[in-house]
Design a protein around this motif. Structure first.
Motif, PDB file in Angstrom:
ATOM      1  N   ASP A 120      57.323  54.463 -58.077  1.00 11.92           N
ATOM      2  CA  ASP A 120      57.685  54.054 -56.714  1.00 11.92           C
ATOM      3  C   ASP A 120      56.446  53.522 -55.996  1.00 11.92           C
ATOM      4  O   ASP A 120      55.333  53.980 -56.219  1.00 11.92           O
ATOM      5  CB  ASP A 120      58.372  55.173 -55.931  1.00 11.92           C
ATOM      6  N   CYS A 152      52.689  60.144 -49.952  1.00 12.43           N
ATOM      7  CA  CYS A 152      53.505  60.769 -50.996  1.00 12.43           C
ATOM      8  C   CYS A 152      52.958  60.411 -52.376  1.00 12.43           C
ATOM      9  O   CYS A 152      53.632  60.589 -53.382  1.00 12.43           O
ATOM     10  CB  CYS A 152      54.971  60.351 -50.854  1.00 12.43           C
ATOM     11  N   HIS A 154      52.463  57.549 -53.822  1.00  6.45           N
ATOM     12  CA  HIS A 154      53.037  56.424 -54.573  1.00  6.45           C
ATOM     13  C   HIS A 154      51.980  55.380 -54.944  1.00  6.45           C
ATOM     14  O   HIS A 154      52.184  54.613 -55.893  1.00  6.45           O
ATOM     15  CB  HIS A 154      54.186  55.788 -53.786  1.00  6.45           C
ATOM     16  N   HIS A 157      51.035  56.676 -58.225  1.00  5.12           N
ATOM     17  CA  HIS A 157      52.069  56.388 -59.235  1.00  5.12           C
ATOM     18  C   HIS A 157      51.971  54.925 -59.694  1.00  5.12           C
ATOM     19  O   HIS A 157      52.113  54.617 -60.879  1.00  5.12           O
ATOM     20  CB  HIS A 157      53.474  56.624 -58.660  1.00  5.12           C
ATOM     21  N   GLU A 187      61.623  54.037 -52.111  1.00  5.27           N
ATOM     22  CA  GLU A 187      62.035  55.391 -52.518  1.00  5.27           C
ATOM     23  C   GLU A 187      62.225  56.271 -51.293  1.00  5.27           C
ATOM     24  O   GLU A 187      63.149  57.070 -51.221  1.00  5.27           O
ATOM     25  CB  GLU A 187      60.998  56.013 -53.465  1.00  5.27           C
ATOM     26  N   GLU A 188      61.322  56.119 -50.322  1.00  2.00           N
ATOM     27  CA  GLU A 188      61.361  57.000 -49.149  1.00  2.00           C
ATOM     28  C   GLU A 188      62.487  56.627 -48.194  1.00  2.00           C
ATOM     29  O   GLU A 188      62.874  57.441 -47.366  1.00  2.00           O
ATOM     30  CB  GLU A 188      60.025  56.939 -48.390  1.00  2.00           C
ATOM     31  N   HIS A 212      55.819  62.343 -60.646  1.00  2.00           N
ATOM     32  CA  HIS A 212      55.426  62.525 -59.241  1.00  2.00           C
ATOM     33  C   HIS A 212      54.230  63.458 -59.158  1.00  2.00           C
ATOM     34  O   HIS A 212      54.195  64.492 -59.819  1.00  2.00           O
ATOM     35  CB  HIS A 212      56.571  63.055 -58.385  1.00  2.00           C
TER      36      HIS A 212
HETATM   37 ZN    ZN Z   1      57.237  60.530 -53.410  1.00  2.00          ZN
END
Ligand code: ZN
Ligand code: ZN
Length: 441
Positions: A120, A152, A154, A157, A187-188, A212
């Motif tokens: 994400d 988060c 990302h 990621h 994603e959020e 994650h």
């Molecule tokens: Zn996340």
């Protein structure tokens, strides 16, 4: 070779090229469906590596994006201009044609398994704090975009996905089947994973992996040097904006004429939080926002509630949903008002497969950085990777949602979230090991 991936870019032992990419993404965060700079940069880096890529409407199904999330043409123009000013390459922005999202298909041309991996790419709508002692500020990669921060992980990621893509070029000749890497927007917010599923990209996948950072296992946060091979406790998540419509009237002179939407909304808010738990698993209901009324001397003719509800299984989600609508119906009836709602769609519940978790476990055992390996971890919420994983499982495939441990400055979704970047390299190696097991000749 991309100018962004030369060894000259490495600064210090830990500052490898993927960390550098992560920090660049961190500096220019973009929230759901605004990821123009991020997508353009991912595409540029991957294509310069030698990958064939898909972008925009070839990755996401435009009609799956619900109305509340769709950007106007004017907003798209504005966001493209911003992305350009922040270093995006115009050619790649043009190829996005207004829709974020990038995908790589590594096709060995030899029949074999098909694995989908989700990374994400979106950020959260907070303000990152500019203060000394906070590494993104001290080292110059603090967010330059107002009300956007990678809180988060990302950015991490995405850097992992880029690293996996690059390593795959080295080992491709020893593999069979196909590997699809999805760099997923939104994603959020909403419709990110669903829009890729609706495009059909998961239809032929028999394996699925999503990662994650900083989840938990056995009720403790996953710290550096730890990993959870899969999670089974995804909750579904559905969000609604509920609008109550009443009738304005003087609260003294003609109060019997009024229909109080504010009180209907308050009654609904209190009673939504009274929905009983389900004996078979977790459920959650939250009223996150309430806006109502026009003036102190007027019976409120309007009110809006922002609510979300979650359930651990389809049965529990259905139970919560029925109770939510009973409360809304009852509150509207009690105050003689009407209501309608904007539905942002549902992110499904999900469950990793033991078989896939065992592959991850074996892969982790070969990465020295992982000193503590938990077989099962906890999501502690929802992630729309579950939509992709469930799709793969519905066709008989297997999947896992893996927790990569990392020390952090604060919890996920706190604007001061930064993490131990050594986790990036460890996760890349982990996934390469897993893909070698799945796709080895
Ligand atoms: Zn996340
Ligand atoms: Zn998040």
């Amino acid at each position: 070779m991309s100018k962004f991936l030369t060894d000259d870019d490495m600064r210090g032992e830990k500052m490898n090229k993927y960390v550098k990419i992560r920090r660049e993404l961190h500096k220019y965060p973009e929230c759901g469906w605004h990821e123009y700079r991020t997508s353009a940069r991912i595409a540029e880096i991957l294509e310069n590596m030698g990958h064939e890529i898909l972008m925009g409407a070839d990755v996401v199904n435009e009609s799956s994006i619900g109305k509340p999330e769709k950007l106007s043409l004017e907003d798209i123009k504005k966001e493209e201009e911003r992305a350009l000013a922040q270093g995006a390459n115009r050619e790649y922005l043009d190829r996005l044609n207004g829709l974020p999202g990038v995908m790589v298909i590594v096709d060995t041309k030899i029949p074999g398994p098909i694995t989908g991996m989700r990374f994400d790419i979106d950020s959260l709508p907070y303000q990152e704090p500019s203060k000394e002692g906070y590494r993104p500020f001290d080292e110059g990669y603090i967010s330059v975009n107002k009300s956007a921060v990678h809180a988060c992980g990302h950015d991490g990621h995405t850097a992992m996905g880029i690293g996996i893509a690059e390593k795959l070029l080295d080992i491709k000749d020893n593999l069979k089947g196909k590997i699809k890497l999805f760099f997923q927007p939104a994603e959020e917010t909403f419709y990110g994973a669903q829009s890729i599923v609706d495009k059909g990209h998961l239809d032929d996948c028999d394996h699925f992996i999503a990662l994650h950072l900083a989840l938990s296992a056995e009720n403790v946060s996953l710290r550096s040097n730890t990993i959870a091979c899969g999670c089974k406790d995804f909750l579904s998540d559905r969000q609604l904006d509920v609008n109550f419509y009443g009738k304005a009237a003087h609260p003294c002179g003609a109060s019997q004429e009024g229909k109080n939407a504010l009180l209907a909304a308050c009654s609904a808010a209190l009673n939504l939080h009274c929905i009983a738990a389900h004996e078979k698993g977790l459920s959650r209901v939250n009223v996150g926002e309430i806006h109502a009324g026009v003036a102190a001397n007027t019976i409120a003719p309007n009110a809006m509630l922002r609510i979300e509800y979650r359930g651990q299984t389809p049965d529990i989600s259905k139970y919560v949903e029925e109770r939510v609508f009973q409360v809304l119906d009852g509150s509207a009836k009690a105050y003689d008002v009407t209501y309608d709602y904007v539905d942002y769609g549902e992110v499904s519940a999900g469950k990793s497969d033991d078989k896939m978790m065992e592959i991850i476990q074996r892969a982790a055992q070969k990465v020295p950085w992982f000193r503590k390996i938990y077989f099962e971890g906890n999501v502690g919420g929802s992630d729309d990777a579950a939509v992709m994983m469930t799709k793969v499982q519905s066709n008989g495939g297997i999947g896992s949602y893996v927790g990569i441990g990392t020390d952090t400055t604060n919890t996920l979704h706190n604007p001061e979230f930064d993490f131990d970047e050594n986790a990036i390299g460890a996760a890349i190696q982990l996934c390469i090991n897993a893909l070698q097991e799945i796709h080895g000749k």
